[in-house]
Scaffold this motif. Structure first.
Motif, PDB file in Angstrom:
ATOM      1  N   ARG A   1      10.737   9.386  19.305  1.00 36.21           N
ATOM      2  CA  ARG A   1      11.733   8.576  18.588  1.00 36.21           C
ATOM      3  C   ARG A   1      11.474   7.086  18.802  1.00 36.21           C
ATOM      4  N   LYS A   2      11.146   6.696  20.046  1.00 32.79           N
ATOM      5  CA  LYS A   2      10.862   5.285  20.326  1.00 32.79           C
ATOM      6  C   LYS A   2       9.631   4.813  19.560  1.00 32.79           C
ATOM      7  N   LEU A   3       8.577   5.632  19.535  1.00 35.65           N
ATOM      8  CA  LEU A   3       7.357   5.271  18.803  1.00 35.65           C
ATOM      9  C   LEU A   3       7.638   5.072  17.315  1.00 35.65           C
ATOM     10  N   VAL A   4       8.437   5.979  16.753  1.00 36.23           N
ATOM     11  CA  VAL A   4       8.776   5.870  15.323  1.00 36.23           C
ATOM     12  C   VAL A   4       9.604   4.618  15.071  1.00 36.23           C
ATOM     13  N   GLU A   5      10.614   4.354  15.919  1.00 39.57           N
ATOM     14  CA  GLU A   5      11.456   3.163  15.750  1.00 39.57           C
ATOM     15  C   GLU A   5      10.615   1.890  15.837  1.00 39.57           C
ATOM     16  N   ASN A   6       9.689   1.841  16.797  1.00 37.50           N
ATOM     17  CA  ASN A   6       8.830   0.661  16.930  1.00 37.50           C
ATOM     18  C   ASN A   6       7.948   0.476  15.702  1.00 37.50           C
TER      19      ASN A   6
ATOM     20  N   MET B   1       8.633   1.497  12.673  1.00 42.70           N
ATOM     21  CA  MET B   1       9.497   1.085  11.557  1.00 42.70           C
ATOM     22  C   MET B   1       9.814  -0.404  11.627  1.00 42.70           C
ATOM     23  N   ARG B   2      10.009  -0.916  12.851  1.00 43.62           N
ATOM     24  CA  ARG B   2      10.289  -2.354  13.006  1.00 43.62           C
ATOM     25  C   ARG B   2       9.042  -3.188  12.750  1.00 43.62           C
ATOM     26  N   ALA B   3       7.879  -2.680  13.161  1.00 40.07           N
ATOM     27  CA  ALA B   3       6.631  -3.443  13.033  1.00 40.07           C
ATOM     28  C   ALA B   3       6.177  -3.553  11.582  1.00 40.07           C
ATOM     29  N   LEU B   4       6.425  -2.517  10.767  1.00 39.83           N
ATOM     30  CA  LEU B   4       5.946  -2.506   9.382  1.00 39.83           C
ATOM     31  C   LEU B   4       7.088  -2.200   8.406  1.00 39.83           C
ATOM     32  N   PRO B   5       8.159  -3.002   8.434  1.00 36.35           N
ATOM     33  CA  PRO B   5       9.303  -2.655   7.580  1.00 36.35           C
ATOM     34  C   PRO B   5       8.985  -2.714   6.100  1.00 36.35           C
ATOM     35  N   GLY B   6       8.231  -3.719   5.666  1.00 36.56           N
ATOM     36  CA  GLY B   6       7.917  -3.851   4.244  1.00 36.56           C
ATOM     37  C   GLY B   6       7.088  -2.695   3.727  1.00 36.56           C
ATOM     38  N   GLU B   7       6.083  -2.295   4.501  1.00 35.13           N
ATOM     39  CA  GLU B   7       5.205  -1.198   4.098  1.00 35.13           C
ATOM     40  C   GLU B   7       5.984   0.113   4.022  1.00 35.13           C
ATOM     41  N   SER B   8       6.853   0.319   4.995  1.00 38.22           N
ATOM     42  CA  SER B   8       7.663   1.537   5.003  1.00 38.22           C
ATOM     43  C   SER B   8       8.630   1.564   3.822  1.00 38.22           C
ATOM     44  N   ASP B   9       9.263   0.430   3.533  1.00 33.29           N
ATOM     45  CA  ASP B   9      10.195   0.338   2.405  1.00 33.29           C
ATOM     46  C   ASP B   9       9.476   0.577   1.085  1.00 33.29           C
ATOM     47  N   ALA B  10       8.287  -0.005   0.948  1.00 38.83           N
ATOM     48  CA  ALA B  10       7.522   0.150  -0.290  1.00 38.83           C
ATOM     49  C   ALA B  10       7.115   1.597  -0.503  1.00 38.83           C
ATOM     50  N   ARG B  11       6.673   2.259   0.565  1.00 36.44           N
ATOM     51  CA  ARG B  11       6.278   3.661   0.454  1.00 36.44           C
ATOM     52  C   ARG B  11       7.481   4.533   0.090  1.00 36.44           C
TER      53      ARG B  11
END
Length: 198
Positions: A118-123, A125-135
């Motif tokens: 969970r911590k790895l996923v949260e980190n 998500m914070r590190a690449l918010p734009g890429e995640s949102d676009a996908r």
């Protein structure tokens, strides 16, 4: 949490907005046409939502957003049962396949495998918010089109144009689609384009 929904009755969009607004509109349709075929989509993910239509609007809303239900909810909503054990956190169990060395590393981390993942996923998500949102926006457009336009003329060509970012080709290939499906698909495509540029 689901921020907004869109509801279709066959190829006609009957509601768009908050879960309460959309479910209220759907229940009004169902009260007149109990056999109506209604499909709901989560606007953020493009996934279909399968509510339990029995009961009040508040109960139906809580069936699509169970984590939103609380004892402080509307009077006609059933109270949540509290029991011993860990509080319900909305955690979903799914299978994860890793190599033995990955499991060994996770087992040695403070809190165990689940907490570390969970911590790895949260980190990430914070590190690449734009890429995640676009996908996610791109996947939402794809899921909606697959569900509502998969059998419509030029679906494959429209999908290829979408992934090529060929807006003219997309518009041309969706001309034969029912208006509400075409317009909602266009809205999701535009949202995906904006997410890519932000």
């Amino acid at each position: 949490m689901i921020a907004s929904l869109t509801a279709f009755q066959d190829s006609r969009r009957i509601a768009h907005g908050s879960a309460t607004e959309v479910i209220s509109a759907c229940k009004a349709v169902l009260s007149k046409e109990p056999q109506a075929s209604i499909v709901l989509f989560d606007d953020a993910t493009g996934r279909q939502v399968d509510p339990d239509w029995r009961g009040s609007v508040a109960q139906t809303v809580s069936s699509v957003m169970p984590q939103a239900a609380s004892n402080d909810g509307p009077a006609d909503a059933p109270p949540l049962r509290r029991g011993p054990g860990r509080p319900r956190l909305g955690v979903v169990a799914r299978e994860v396949t890793l190599l033995p060395r990955h499991w060994e590393w996770l087992a040695g981390q403070s809190g165990g495998a689940s907490v570390t993942l969970r911590k790895l996923v949260e980190n990430a998500m914070r590190a690449l918010p734009g890429e995640s949102d676009a996908r996610q926006a791109e996947e939402a457009a794809y899921r909606f089109m697959q569900a509502m336009a998969g059998d419509l003329p030029n679906y494959e060509e429209a999908l290829r144009a979408f992934y090529r970012k060929d807006d003219t080709g997309f518009a041309r290939n969706t001309l034969g689609w029912p208006r509400d499906i075409r317009e909602h698909a266009q809205t999701l495509v535009e949202r995906a384009r904006q997410a890519k540029t932000n």
